[in-house]
Design a protein around this motif. Sequence first.
Motif, PDB file in Angstrom:
ATOM      1  N   THR A   1      32.472  -4.484 -15.037  1.00 24.70           N
ATOM      2  CA  THR A   1      32.341  -5.509 -14.005  1.00 24.70           C
ATOM      3  C   THR A   1      31.246  -5.162 -13.003  1.00 24.70           C
ATOM      4  OG1 THR A   1      34.691  -5.957 -14.245  1.00 24.70           O
ATOM      5  CG2 THR A   1      33.624  -6.867 -12.311  1.00 24.70           C
ATOM      6  N   VAL A   2      31.120  -3.901 -12.671  1.00 28.17           N
ATOM      7  CA  VAL A   2      30.098  -3.478 -11.704  1.00 28.17           C
ATOM      8  C   VAL A   2      28.701  -3.770 -12.253  1.00 28.17           C
ATOM      9  CG1 VAL A   2      29.131  -1.485 -10.500  1.00 28.17           C
ATOM     10  CG2 VAL A   2      31.593  -1.721 -10.709  1.00 28.17           C
ATOM     11  N   MET A   3      28.505  -3.501 -13.529  1.00 25.70           N
ATOM     12  CA  MET A   3      27.211  -3.786 -14.152  1.00 25.70           C
ATOM     13  C   MET A   3      26.945  -5.292 -14.157  1.00 25.70           C
ATOM     14  SD  MET A   3      25.887  -3.021 -18.033  1.00 25.70           S
ATOM     15  CE  MET A   3      25.732  -1.264 -17.864  1.00 25.70           C
ATOM     16  N   LEU A   4      27.956  -6.067 -14.511  1.00 22.12           N
ATOM     17  CA  LEU A   4      27.825  -7.519 -14.522  1.00 22.12           C
ATOM     18  C   LEU A   4      27.498  -8.034 -13.121  1.00 22.12           C
ATOM     19  CD1 LEU A   4      28.058 -10.194 -16.083  1.00 22.12           C
ATOM     20  CD2 LEU A   4      30.491 -10.197 -15.477  1.00 22.12           C
ATOM     21  N   TYR A   5      28.215  -7.520 -12.130  1.00 22.30           N
ATOM     22  CA  TYR A   5      27.979  -7.957 -10.747  1.00 22.30           C
ATOM     23  C   TYR A   5      26.545  -7.672 -10.323  1.00 22.30           C
ATOM     24  CZ  TYR A   5      28.191  -8.226  -5.685  1.00 22.30           C
ATOM     25  OH  TYR A   5      27.925  -8.543  -4.390  1.00 22.30           O
ATOM     26  N   GLY A   6      26.059  -6.482 -10.620  1.00 24.08           N
ATOM     27  CA  GLY A   6      24.691  -6.123 -10.249  1.00 24.08           C
ATOM     28  C   GLY A   6      23.659  -7.043 -10.850  1.00 24.08           C
ATOM     29  N   ARG A   7      23.919  -7.497 -12.060  1.00 20.69           N
ATOM     30  CA  ARG A   7      22.967  -8.382 -12.721  1.00 20.69           C
ATOM     31  C   ARG A   7      23.120  -9.834 -12.258  1.00 20.69           C
ATOM     32  NH1 ARG A   7      21.765  -6.087 -18.640  1.00 20.69           N
ATOM     33  NH2 ARG A   7      21.560  -3.911 -18.038  1.00 20.69           N
ATOM     34  N   VAL A   8      24.336 -10.270 -11.984  1.00 18.60           N
ATOM     35  CA  VAL A   8      24.562 -11.645 -11.527  1.00 18.60           C
ATOM     36  C   VAL A   8      23.965 -11.850 -10.136  1.00 18.60           C
ATOM     37  CG1 VAL A   8      26.365 -13.279 -10.792  1.00 18.60           C
ATOM     38  CG2 VAL A   8      26.578 -12.088 -12.969  1.00 18.60           C
ATOM     39  N   VAL A   9      24.043 -10.831  -9.292  1.00 16.02           N
ATOM     40  CA  VAL A   9      23.522 -10.939  -7.923  1.00 16.02           C
ATOM     41  C   VAL A   9      22.010 -11.171  -7.922  1.00 16.02           C
ATOM     42  CG1 VAL A   9      23.174  -9.591  -5.793  1.00 16.02           C
ATOM     43  CG2 VAL A   9      25.393  -9.684  -6.854  1.00 16.02           C
TER      44      VAL A   9
ATOM     45  N   ARG B   1      24.945  -8.261 -25.494  1.00 11.37           N
ATOM     46  CA  ARG B   1      23.974  -8.099 -26.576  1.00 11.37           C
ATOM     47  C   ARG B   1      23.193  -6.797 -26.407  1.00 11.37           C
ATOM     48  NH1 ARG B   1      19.651 -12.651 -27.974  1.00 11.37           N
ATOM     49  NH2 ARG B   1      19.013 -12.016 -25.903  1.00 11.37           N
ATOM     50  N   GLU B   2      22.821  -6.468 -25.168  1.00  7.52           N
ATOM     51  CA  GLU B   2      22.125  -5.208 -24.901  1.00  7.52           C
ATOM     52  C   GLU B   2      22.995  -4.009 -25.258  1.00  7.52           C
ATOM     53  OE1 GLU B   2      20.496  -4.469 -21.019  1.00  7.52           O
ATOM     54  OE2 GLU B   2      19.730  -6.518 -20.925  1.00  7.52           O
ATOM     55  N   LEU B   3      24.298  -4.132 -24.983  1.00  3.76           N
ATOM     56  CA  LEU B   3      25.232  -3.036 -25.233  1.00  3.76           C
ATOM     57  C   LEU B   3      25.785  -3.076 -26.652  1.00  3.76           C
ATOM     58  CD1 LEU B   3      27.191  -3.079 -21.850  1.00  3.76           C
ATOM     59  CD2 LEU B   3      25.340  -1.542 -22.532  1.00  3.76           C
ATOM     60  N   LYS B   4      25.193  -3.895 -27.512  1.00  8.82           N
ATOM     61  CA  LYS B   4      25.580  -4.017 -28.917  1.00  8.82           C
ATOM     62  C   LYS B   4      27.049  -4.399 -29.094  1.00  8.82           C
ATOM     63  CE  LYS B   4      21.992  -0.869 -30.542  1.00  8.82           C
ATOM     64  NZ  LYS B   4      21.067  -1.232 -29.563  1.00  8.82           N
ATOM     65  N   GLY B   5      27.489  -5.393 -28.298  1.00 17.65           N
ATOM     66  CA  GLY B   5      28.832  -5.937 -28.442  1.00 17.65           C
ATOM     67  C   GLY B   5      29.921  -5.225 -27.663  1.00 17.65           C
ATOM     68  N   ARG B   6      29.583  -4.138 -27.002  1.00 14.32           N
ATOM     69  CA  ARG B   6      30.594  -3.421 -26.231  1.00 14.32           C
ATOM     70  C   ARG B   6      30.971  -4.198 -24.981  1.00 14.32           C
ATOM     71  NH1 ARG B   6      27.255   1.452 -25.552  1.00 14.32           N
ATOM     72  NH2 ARG B   6      28.101   1.343 -23.480  1.00 14.32           N
ATOM     73  N   ASN B   7      32.103  -3.846 -24.403  1.00 14.43           N
ATOM     74  CA  ASN B   7      32.540  -4.481 -23.158  1.00 14.43           C
ATOM     75  C   ASN B   7      31.563  -4.161 -22.021  1.00 14.43           C
ATOM     76  OD1 ASN B   7      34.798  -5.513 -24.395  1.00 14.43           O
ATOM     77  ND2 ASN B   7      36.113  -3.828 -23.753  1.00 14.43           N
ATOM     78  N   VAL B   8      31.424  -5.108 -21.128  1.00 11.85           N
ATOM     79  CA  VAL B   8      30.509  -4.961 -19.996  1.00 11.85           C
ATOM     80  C   VAL B   8      31.327  -4.598 -18.763  1.00 11.85           C
ATOM     81  CG1 VAL B   8      28.839  -6.146 -18.526  1.00 11.85           C
ATOM     82  CG2 VAL B   8      28.949  -6.675 -20.967  1.00 11.85           C
TER      83      VAL B   8
ATOM     84  N   ASP C   1      38.158 -14.802 -13.408  1.00  8.80           N
ATOM     85  CA  ASP C   1      39.532 -15.255 -13.676  1.00  8.80           C
ATOM     86  C   ASP C   1      39.550 -16.718 -14.107  1.00  8.80           C
ATOM     87  OD1 ASP C   1      40.589 -12.783 -13.075  1.00  8.80           O
ATOM     88  OD2 ASP C   1      41.133 -13.320 -11.020  1.00  8.80           O
ATOM     89  N   ARG C   2      38.768 -17.546 -13.434  1.00  6.51           N
ATOM     90  CA  ARG C   2      38.703 -18.967 -13.762  1.00  6.51           C
ATOM     91  C   ARG C   2      38.140 -19.186 -15.171  1.00  6.51           C
ATOM     92  NH1 ARG C   2      34.995 -22.087 -10.019  1.00  6.51           N
ATOM     93  NH2 ARG C   2      36.190 -20.922  -8.510  1.00  6.51           N
ATOM     94  N   LEU C   3      37.177 -18.348 -15.559  1.00  9.36           N
ATOM     95  CA  LEU C   3      36.566 -18.477 -16.884  1.00  9.36           C
ATOM     96  C   LEU C   3      37.409 -17.835 -17.994  1.00  9.36           C
ATOM     97  CD1 LEU C   3      32.883 -17.726 -15.855  1.00  9.36           C
ATOM     98  CD2 LEU C   3      33.779 -19.912 -16.659  1.00  9.36           C
ATOM     99  N   GLY C   4      38.443 -17.109 -17.605  1.00  7.10           N
ATOM    100  CA  GLY C   4      39.302 -16.484 -18.602  1.00  7.10           C
ATOM    101  C   GLY C   4      38.760 -15.176 -19.138  1.00  7.10           C
ATOM    102  N   VAL C   5      37.826 -14.568 -18.415  1.00  3.21           N
ATOM    103  CA  VAL C   5      37.273 -13.274 -18.829  1.00  3.21           C
ATOM    104  C   VAL C   5      38.243 -12.191 -18.372  1.00  3.21           C
ATOM    105  CG1 VAL C   5      35.324 -11.702 -18.603  1.00  3.21           C
ATOM    106  CG2 VAL C   5      34.934 -14.159 -18.673  1.00  3.21           C
ATOM    107  N   ARG C   6      38.744 -11.447 -19.303  1.00  8.78           N
ATOM    108  CA  ARG C   6      39.741 -10.414 -18.965  1.00  8.78           C
ATOM    109  C   ARG C   6      39.261  -9.054 -19.415  1.00  8.78           C
ATOM    110  NH1 ARG C   6      43.654 -12.958 -16.295  1.00  8.78           N
ATOM    111  NH2 ARG C   6      44.219 -14.950 -17.162  1.00  8.78           N
ATOM    112  N   GLY C   7      39.620  -8.041 -18.648  1.00  6.01           N
ATOM    113  CA  GLY C   7      39.342  -6.668 -19.026  1.00  6.01           C
ATOM    114  C   GLY C   7      40.423  -6.148 -19.953  1.00  6.01           C
ATOM    115  N   ASP C   8      40.222  -4.951 -20.436  1.00  3.40           N
ATOM    116  CA  ASP C   8      41.210  -4.359 -21.348  1.00  3.40           C
ATOM    117  C   ASP C   8      42.463  -3.963 -20.637  1.00  3.40           C
ATOM    118  OD1 ASP C   8      39.650  -4.764 -23.498  1.00  3.40           O
ATOM    119  OD2 ASP C   8      38.759  -2.762 -23.472  1.00  3.40           O
TER     120      ASP C   8
END
Length: 75
Positions: free
Chosen positions: A45-53, A36-43, A68-75
């Motif tokens: 993984t490094v950014m996601l990891y930093g925020r999840v930690v 939502r912050e990135l206005k729908g763009r792909n996130v 992988d378990r959640l089915g989140v895939r990169g391009d």
Amino acid sequence: MTPVDIDTLLETIPDARDGLTRTERIILYVLHETQRELKGRNVPTVMLYGRVVEYVNISEAELHVYLDRLGVRGD
């Protein structure tokens, strides 16, 4: 049981409503908020990891397993 044991148990048992663990729910929440912050763009993984930690103490490899378990895939 100690409070730490209870937290560990609650961390590993999936919720009856949707089958997600607490960590999976946090990852999806952080992913949604970041998209939502990135206005729908792909996130990245490094950014996601930093925020999840900020919420959960996991390694980068563990994050990839969860994604992988959640089915989140990169391009």
